[in-house]
Design a protein around this motif. Structure first.
Motif, PDB file in Angstrom:
ATOM      1  N   MET A 180       0.840  -1.179   0.000  1.00 54.01           N
ATOM      2  CA  MET A 180       0.000   0.000   0.000  1.00 54.01           C
ATOM      3  C   MET A 180       0.884   1.240   0.000  1.00 54.01           C
ATOM      4  O   MET A 180       1.865   1.319   0.709  1.00 54.01           O
ATOM      5  CB  MET A 180      -0.874  -0.015   1.262  1.00 54.01           C
ATOM      6  CG  MET A 180      -2.250   0.528   1.025  1.00 54.01           C
ATOM      7  SD  MET A 180      -3.173   0.627   2.570  1.00 54.01           S
ATOM      8  CE  MET A 180      -4.309  -0.695   2.327  1.00 54.01           C
ATOM      9  N   SER A 181       0.537   2.232  -0.775  1.00 55.05           N
ATOM     10  CA  SER A 181       1.339   3.449  -0.830  1.00 55.05           C
ATOM     11  C   SER A 181       0.986   4.378   0.323  1.00 55.05           C
ATOM     12  O   SER A 181      -0.061   4.257   0.959  1.00 55.05           O
ATOM     13  CB  SER A 181       1.112   4.169  -2.164  1.00 55.05           C
ATOM     14  OG  SER A 181      -0.193   4.694  -2.201  1.00 55.05           O
ATOM     15  N   ASP A 182       1.897   5.330   0.585  1.00 56.18           N
ATOM     16  CA  ASP A 182       1.680   6.291   1.665  1.00 56.18           C
ATOM     17  C   ASP A 182       0.397   7.087   1.461  1.00 56.18           C
ATOM     18  O   ASP A 182      -0.289   7.413   2.422  1.00 56.18           O
ATOM     19  CB  ASP A 182       2.859   7.268   1.751  1.00 56.18           C
ATOM     20  CG  ASP A 182       4.094   6.611   2.353  1.00 56.18           C
ATOM     21  OD1 ASP A 182       3.960   5.515   2.923  1.00 56.18           O
ATOM     22  OD2 ASP A 182       5.179   7.198   2.243  1.00 56.18           O
ATOM     23  N   GLU A 183       0.088   7.386   0.203  1.00 55.42           N
ATOM     24  CA  GLU A 183      -1.100   8.197  -0.087  1.00 55.42           C
ATOM     25  C   GLU A 183      -2.382   7.490   0.367  1.00 55.42           C
ATOM     26  O   GLU A 183      -3.338   8.129   0.771  1.00 55.42           O
ATOM     27  CB  GLU A 183      -1.165   8.505  -1.588  1.00 55.42           C
ATOM     28  CG  GLU A 183      -0.019   9.383  -2.062  1.00 55.42           C
ATOM     29  CD  GLU A 183       0.253   9.220  -3.545  1.00 55.42           C
ATOM     30  OE1 GLU A 183      -0.480   8.490  -4.225  1.00 55.42           O
ATOM     31  OE2 GLU A 183       1.221   9.850  -4.017  1.00 55.42           O
ATOM     32  N   LYS A 184      -2.387   6.178   0.321  1.00 59.80           N
ATOM     33  CA  LYS A 184      -3.567   5.419   0.725  1.00 59.80           C
ATOM     34  C   LYS A 184      -3.546   5.110   2.221  1.00 59.80           C
ATOM     35  O   LYS A 184      -4.589   4.991   2.838  1.00 59.80           O
ATOM     36  CB  LYS A 184      -3.651   4.119  -0.069  1.00 59.80           C
ATOM     37  CG  LYS A 184      -3.945   4.321  -1.540  1.00 59.80           C
ATOM     38  CD  LYS A 184      -4.033   3.002  -2.252  1.00 59.80           C
ATOM     39  CE  LYS A 184      -4.270   3.221  -3.737  1.00 59.80           C
ATOM     40  NZ  LYS A 184      -4.312   1.945  -4.459  1.00 59.80           N
ATOM     41  N   GLN A 185      -2.353   4.978   2.807  1.00 58.78           N
ATOM     42  CA  GLN A 185      -2.225   4.598   4.205  1.00 58.78           C
ATOM     43  C   GLN A 185      -2.536   5.735   5.168  1.00 58.78           C
ATOM     44  O   GLN A 185      -3.172   5.504   6.198  1.00 58.78           O
ATOM     45  CB  GLN A 185      -0.821   4.067   4.492  1.00 58.78           C
ATOM     46  CG  GLN A 185      -0.575   2.704   3.936  1.00 58.78           C
ATOM     47  CD  GLN A 185       0.794   2.175   4.324  1.00 58.78           C
ATOM     48  OE1 GLN A 185       1.599   2.878   4.930  1.00 58.78           O
ATOM     49  NE2 GLN A 185       1.066   0.936   3.974  1.00 58.78           N
ATOM     50  N   GLU A 186      -2.074   6.940   4.863  1.00 58.96           N
ATOM     51  CA  GLU A 186      -2.246   8.048   5.807  1.00 58.96           C
ATOM     52  C   GLU A 186      -3.701   8.308   6.180  1.00 58.96           C
ATOM     53  O   GLU A 186      -4.017   8.356   7.369  1.00 58.96           O
ATOM     54  CB  GLU A 186      -1.594   9.325   5.264  1.00 58.96           C
ATOM     55  CG  GLU A 186      -0.129   9.405   5.566  1.00 58.96           C
ATOM     56  CD  GLU A 186       0.493  10.696   5.067  1.00 58.96           C
ATOM     57  OE1 GLU A 186      -0.238  11.623   4.652  1.00 58.96           O
ATOM     58  OE2 GLU A 186       1.728  10.777   5.090  1.00 58.96           O
ATOM     59  N   PRO A 187      -4.604   8.484   5.214  1.00 55.86           N
ATOM     60  CA  PRO A 187      -6.006   8.739   5.598  1.00 55.86           C
ATOM     61  C   PRO A 187      -6.619   7.593   6.390  1.00 55.86           C
ATOM     62  O   PRO A 187      -7.349   7.810   7.358  1.00 55.86           O
ATOM     63  CB  PRO A 187      -6.731   8.934   4.266  1.00 55.86           C
ATOM     64  CG  PRO A 187      -5.669   9.223   3.269  1.00 55.86           C
ATOM     65  CD  PRO A 187      -4.429   8.558   3.770  1.00 55.86           C
ATOM     66  N   GLN A 188      -6.296   6.352   6.007  1.00 52.44           N
ATOM     67  CA  GLN A 188      -6.844   5.188   6.698  1.00 52.44           C
ATOM     68  C   GLN A 188      -6.291   5.123   8.128  1.00 52.44           C
ATOM     69  O   GLN A 188      -7.038   4.886   9.077  1.00 52.44           O
ATOM     70  CB  GLN A 188      -6.491   3.917   5.938  1.00 52.44           C
ATOM     71  CG  GLN A 188      -7.102   2.674   6.558  1.00 52.44           C
ATOM     72  CD  GLN A 188      -6.723   1.415   5.804  1.00 52.44           C
ATOM     73  OE1 GLN A 188      -5.895   1.428   4.894  1.00 52.44           O
ATOM     74  NE2 GLN A 188      -7.329   0.302   6.187  1.00 52.44           N
ATOM     75  N   LEU A 189      -4.992   5.351   8.288  1.00 50.62           N
ATOM     76  CA  LEU A 189      -4.382   5.337   9.616  1.00 50.62           C
ATOM     77  C   LEU A 189      -4.955   6.443  10.492  1.00 50.62           C
ATOM     78  O   LEU A 189      -5.302   6.216  11.660  1.00 50.62           O
ATOM     79  CB  LEU A 189      -2.860   5.493   9.506  1.00 50.62           C
ATOM     80  CG  LEU A 189      -2.087   5.558  10.823  1.00 50.62           C
ATOM     81  CD1 LEU A 189      -2.319   4.295  11.649  1.00 50.62           C
ATOM     82  CD2 LEU A 189      -0.611   5.769  10.559  1.00 50.62           C
ATOM     83  N   MET A 190      -5.094   7.634   9.955  1.00 46.67           N
ATOM     84  CA  MET A 190      -5.642   8.759  10.728  1.00 46.67           C
ATOM     85  C   MET A 190      -7.087   8.475  11.144  1.00 46.67           C
ATOM     86  O   MET A 190      -7.487   8.792  12.260  1.00 46.67           O
ATOM     87  CB  MET A 190      -5.546  10.058   9.932  1.00 46.67           C
ATOM     88  CG  MET A 190      -4.124  10.567   9.748  1.00 46.67           C
ATOM     89  SD  MET A 190      -3.239  10.849  11.288  1.00 46.67           S
ATOM     90  CE  MET A 190      -4.132  12.250  11.921  1.00 46.67           C
TER      91      MET A 190
END
Length: 75
Positions: free
Chosen positions: A1-11
């Motif tokens: 998974m790329s950072d662009e997809k991970q950040e919103p999900q993690l937040m």
């Protein structure tokens, strides 16, 4: 998974998790990429005030003991 997809999900997951702990404010993503979960501002001030009181009381008690004697023996 790329950072662009991970950040919103993690937040989103962190925000839901932090809602269960009233002592903390919602997480924030800093410009450098770090995630910060701050302690509630009022609680933080109260803790700091209690610590300042404890430090002052401790200092006062230390001063009440009087001057320290040398621990060296004189013959």
């Amino acid at each position: 998974m790329s950072d662009e997809k991970q950040e919103p999900q993690l937040m989103a997951l962190l925000t839901e998790l932090v809602k269960q702990f009233s002592d903390y404010d919602p997480p924030r993503l800093r410009k450098d990429g770090d995630i910060v979960i701050p302690l509630d501002a009022v609680l933080k001030k109260n803790r700091e005030a209690h610590q300042n009181f404890a430090d002052a009381f401790s200092e006062m008690m230390r001063e009440d003991l009087g001057p320290k004697r040398s621990s060296t023996w004189v013959k």
